[in-house]
Structures are given as structure tokens and as C-alpha cells.
Design an enzyme around this catalytic site. Structure first.
Site, mmCIF file in Angstrom:
data_model
loop_
_atom_site.group_PDB
_atom_site.id
_atom_site.type_symbol
_atom_site.label_atom_id
_atom_site.label_comp_id
_atom_site.label_asym_id
_atom_site.label_seq_id
_atom_site.Cartn_x
_atom_site.Cartn_y
_atom_site.Cartn_z
ATOM 1 N N ASN A 103 0.832 -1.179 0.010
ATOM 2 C CA ASN A 103 -0.176 0.080 -0.074
ATOM 3 C C ASN A 103 0.844 1.234 0.008
ATOM 4 O O ASN A 103 0.494 2.559 0.223
ATOM 5 C CB ASN A 103 -1.124 0.158 1.238
ATOM 6 C CG ASN A 103 -0.015 -0.101 2.606
ATOM 7 O OD1 ASN A 103 0.761 -0.570 2.554
ATOM 8 N ND2 ASN A 103 -0.836 0.264 3.561
ATOM 9 N N GLU A 104 1.964 1.232 -0.572
ATOM 10 C CA GLU A 104 2.860 2.457 -0.341
ATOM 11 C C GLU A 104 2.325 3.393 -1.105
ATOM 12 O O GLU A 104 2.779 4.624 -0.730
ATOM 13 C CB GLU A 104 4.475 1.985 -0.860
ATOM 14 C CG GLU A 104 5.354 1.361 0.243
ATOM 15 C CD GLU A 104 5.184 -0.118 0.255
ATOM 16 O OE1 GLU A 104 5.981 -1.044 0.699
ATOM 17 O OE2 GLU A 104 4.003 -0.827 -0.284
ATOM 18 N N VAL A 105 1.830 3.467 -2.232
ATOM 19 C CA VAL A 105 1.198 4.407 -3.138
ATOM 20 C C VAL A 105 0.238 5.255 -2.425
ATOM 21 O O VAL A 105 0.239 6.329 -2.753
ATOM 22 C CB VAL A 105 0.999 3.804 -4.579
ATOM 23 C CG1 VAL A 105 2.031 3.220 -5.243
ATOM 24 C CG2 VAL A 105 -0.279 3.117 -4.614
#
Length: 272
Positions: A131-133
């Protein structure tokens, strides 16, 4: 300072447990430092046949410690995820199996840890996400592992959407080997450990090495290299013990202190 990562050696299994439930086992500088030290120690310990990586609480690893990261950024520095890279590389290259006992959810850097395990068993109710973005960064360091572990279409989907998915899908896409009910987690992990203990230490390391090396080899060169490796292993002390045990209809006696991890090129072993 309270220890955030614990290590226990029992019956040839070195168990590394992340124990920082107050921040969902986030990869703080302290936890990452202790995790790296225990992983290196387990890899180097001749008494360790198999390494197990797990955690306490209901979350396996929530990824970067965002509070720590934010404070570092405000102070003009960024700790980034570079400290995770040596851990992932050590797990990937370790000459002994690394088994993940995934007790709960994994996010971001935690996904890298799951992916770096050779065998991973997780609870079916756990959720997973790259879920970095969604916080304005990219899954850079963990991509080195996950792009090798997952198909490219799946990696593209996970990296771009950041959507969470459950343990059943994690098993379907190859992130987990098995998704199981929480009540059966330890039973399934122990089944894998029992199977791994039956393998010769050097041969386990050599077999793991095949998975790392063969995909990058050209066909003819691959056959030549594998023929040479096969001959070396057949001439090893482990193979002598294994074939003798087979002929005598008894289980082979594998002991790390007698059979150095590393295969036929390691120091000579002796058999009683």
C-alpha cells in the site's frame, strides 16, 4: 531498552519473533536492528537447521514505522527502507530454509518479509497489501523480492492499486504456501518443519540455491552447471550417509555440526 525481537533455538529450529505489538510490529530502527542481528546469528549458527520468522499479536508486520519516519523527515533526515534491504537479502540467500509463520496482517515492508521466506504459512483471516502508493511512496526495496516471487501482472496490480486481499488469495498468487485457520497455524508450520528436518543440511541449501540460480541460466550452460553441481553433491559426505541409510533401511542421521551447511564445497565432514 526493552527487546523488540526475540530468538530461541530448539530442536534445530531457530525461531525469530518480532514482539512490538504497540505499533503492530512496525519496522522501527530498533526492531529492524534487532531483527537483522538475530537473522545473521541464526544463519551463522551451525546448530540451526531451519529458521522460523513470526510475530506476536494479531499483526505480523505493518511495514515502516511511519511515526518514526515522519519525525525523521521533519528533522531533515529520512531513515527510508534501506535498513530492511540487508535482512531481505540475508533471508533470500541464506543456505538454510526460512519458514514464515504469518500470524496476522502484513503491509508494505512486512510484505517483503513474507516474500523473502522460502515457505510461508499464514492465517486465512490475515490481510495483505502493498500500500505504499497510498501514502505517496513506492515499494522500492521490497520490489526486489516481490517481483521475483509473484507474476508480473499480479505484482503490477498489487503495487498500483494498494488494495488489501486475504490469506486465501495470498496462497493463490504464491505469496503464501498455505493459508490456514488460526487454530491450525502451528500444526501446519510444524508439518513443514518435520519435513525439512528430514533433508540434509547441505542439500537443503543447495536445493534452495537452484531456485535462485537456474532461472537466469541459458539452457546449455544450465545443464553443464547443474551436472557439475550434481556430481559434487553425489560425492559429498551427506550423500554417503543418505545412500548408506537408504541401503540399511534406516533414517539418515543429519546433524549440522557433522554436515557443514554449504554443500560439497564446505569443509569435510566425518561420519561416525
Amino acid at each position: 531498552m526493552t527487546e523488540l525481537v526475540h530468538y530461541e533455538l530448539r530442536d534445530g529450529v531457530g525461531t525469530i519473533t518480532m514482539d512490538s505489538p504497540h505499533n503492530r510490529n512496525a519496522l522501527s530502527q530498533q526492531l529492524t536492528r534487532e531483527l537483522a542481528a538475530h537473522m545473521d546469528a541464526a544463519i551463522a549458527d551451525a546448530g540451526v537447521r531451519v529458521i522460523v520468522l513470526t510475530a506476536t499479536g494479531t499483526v505480523f508486520c505493518s511495514g515502516a514505522d511511519l511515526k518514526e519516519q515522519r519525525e525523521a523527515n521533519q528533522g531533515g533526515a529520512s531513515t527510508g527502507a534501506t535498513s530492511l534491504a540487508p535482512i531481505l537479502e540475508a533471508m533470500w540467500e541464506a543456505p538454510k530454509p526460512v519458514v514464515g509463520r504469518i500470524n496476522g496482517a502484513a503491509r508494505a515492508g512486512g510484505m517483503g518479509l513474507v516474500g523473502a521466506c522460502d515457505i510461508a504459512v499464514g492465517v486465512d483471516t490475515a490481510t495483505f497489501a502493498v500500500n505504499e502508493v497510498r501514502i505517496g511512496v513506492i515499494p522500492a526495496v521490497i520490489s526486489v523480492i516481490l517481483v521475483r516471487k509473484l507474476s508480473l501482472p499480479v505484482a503490477m496490480e498489487l503495487f498500483l492499486t494498494g488494495e488489501a486481499f486475504d490469506g486465501e488469495r495470498a496462497a493463490a498468487i504464491g505469496l503464501l504456501n498455505r493459508a490456514t485457520a488460526a487454530s491450525e497455524l502451528d500444526t501446519v508450520v510444524e508439518q513443514y518443519l518435520d519435513a525439512l528436518r528430514k533433508g540434509a543440511p547441505g542439500a537443503l541449501g543447495g536445493a534452495k540455491r537452484l531456485i535462485r540460480d537456474v532461472p537466469a541460466m541459458e539452457l546449455h550452460a544450465g545443464f553443464e552447471e547443474m551436472a557439475a553441481r550434481s556430481a559434487g553433491y553425489f560425492a559429498s559426505a551427506e550423500a554417503l550417509e543418505g545412500m548408506t541409510a537408504f541401503a540399511e533401511k534406516r533414517p539418515p542421521t543429519w546433524a549440522a555440526q557433522r554436515f557443514p551447511v554449504g554443500g560439497p564445497d564446505a569443509a569435510p565432514a566425518t561420519i561416525d
